[in-house]
Enzyme design. Structure first.
Site: not given
Length: 327
Positions: A101, A104, A106-107
């Site tokens: 995403y 996101c 973490f992304c």
């Protein structure tokens, strides 16, 4: 009554995420009802699309399952774990597809590391409602990456695995205790302040989902449906996360976290006095990038201008080095 049913339908679509909707509804009803009045057709469209995709196995947008993918057997909760990537001695040997995403945290951590080091990779934007693009995988969280035919789950394991190809022993040797401490702090502390800030109000939640207008292979109608259905769901999720992590004032928690990292930098450009960013610097940068362009970032800029200047200086290098390709 029509508006109330629309809101209830939206909430039911989030049941799989385990939301305690009734407890949250009393405090948030007014915000969602007002939004539903303006966007009821789109909300209904988003809920119907998500429900039909889940029930009938249909897709709104999809990527074919990669052939012969092997899932790496590794503990995704082990922040220091890594996977040996097959047939990869140098960066040129890497074939990376990142499922993600755009907003996101973490992304964004993974992208920051890959971009800074100039690692070529392709991005598949996952529909946050249907998750149709990852139906081939038993692991449905993002990010995960398919690298040289092997599926690697978890942002930390992706970074650790690619880092050993990109930097070799230098990646391991440069992973100082300070870098390790602050990298883990980002995961264990700082990222938990982000969803309550990103989706703090209904308007901020919708603002955050503006990314869906330009990312992913979705139709224009589906983009709008996902935008409002996703914003509604994440508004409620953020309230649950705020309570779970005992956050009283989400903005104060964000600003205080940035101030703590700023103190760790000291007078140097990066952690531990390094002249170039280490993995701790890059994951904190990535986490901040998830809120750039949002009201939370504007408030952080006003409260902690030094850390935002640090962010923008690093961003110039990260963006200049990036070899990202959208699928």
């Amino acid at each position: 009554m029509l508006r109330a049913r629309s809101v209830a339908a939206l909430l039911r679509s989030s049941a799989a995420q385990g939301l305690r909707r009734q407890a949250l509804l009393s405090t948030a009803r007014a915000h969602v009802v007002r939004a539903a009045a303006a966007h009821a057709p789109l909300l209904r469209r988003g809920v119907v699309l998500a429900a039909s995709a889940a029930a009938a196995g249909t897709t709104l947008a999809f990527a074919d399952a990669p052939a012969d993918v092997q899932v790496a057997a590794v503990d995704v909760d082990d922040k220091d774990a890594f996977v040996r990537i097959p047939n990869a001695a140098t960066v040129d040997d890497l074939d990376i597809v990142l499922y993600q995403y755009e907003v996101c945290p973490f992304c964004n951590k993974v992208r920051a590391f890959l971009d800074y080091h100039g690692v070529p990779y392709r991005v598949v934007e996952v529909n946050p409602v249907s998750k149709a693009e990852v139906k081939f995988s038993e692991y449905r969280k993002v990010p995960f990456a398919i690298i040289n035919g092997r599926q690697i789950n978890s942002s930390n394991i992706i970074i650790n695995s690619v880092g050993r190809i990109v930097q070799g022993e230098e990646f391991v040797n440069s992973y100082s205790e300070g870098q390790r401490t602050w990298r883990h702090w980002v995961d264990d502390k700082f990222v938990h302040t982000l969803p309550p800030n990103i989706y703090r109000t209904w308007n901020e939640a919708v603002q955050a989902f503006e990314y869906i207008s330009t990312n992913g292979n979705f139709s224009s109608v589906d983009r709008m449906a996902v935008k409002y259905a996703g914003a509604g769901a994440m508004y409620f999720v953020s309230k649950k996360l705020k309570k779970k992590h005992n956050i009283e004032d989400e903005r104060a928690a964000l600003i205080n976290g940035a101030a703590a990292f700023e103190r760790a930098l000291g007078d140097g450009p990066f952690l531990d006095g390094h002249k170039t960013p280490g993995v701790g610097d890059l994951v904190f940068f990535g986490a901040l990038r998830s809120i750039e362009g949002l009201q939370a970032f504007d408030d952080l800029t006003e409260a902690r201008p030094r850390i935002v200047l640090w962010y923008h200086r690093l961003k110039e290098t990260v963006d200049a080095n990036s070899k990202r390709v959208r699928e």
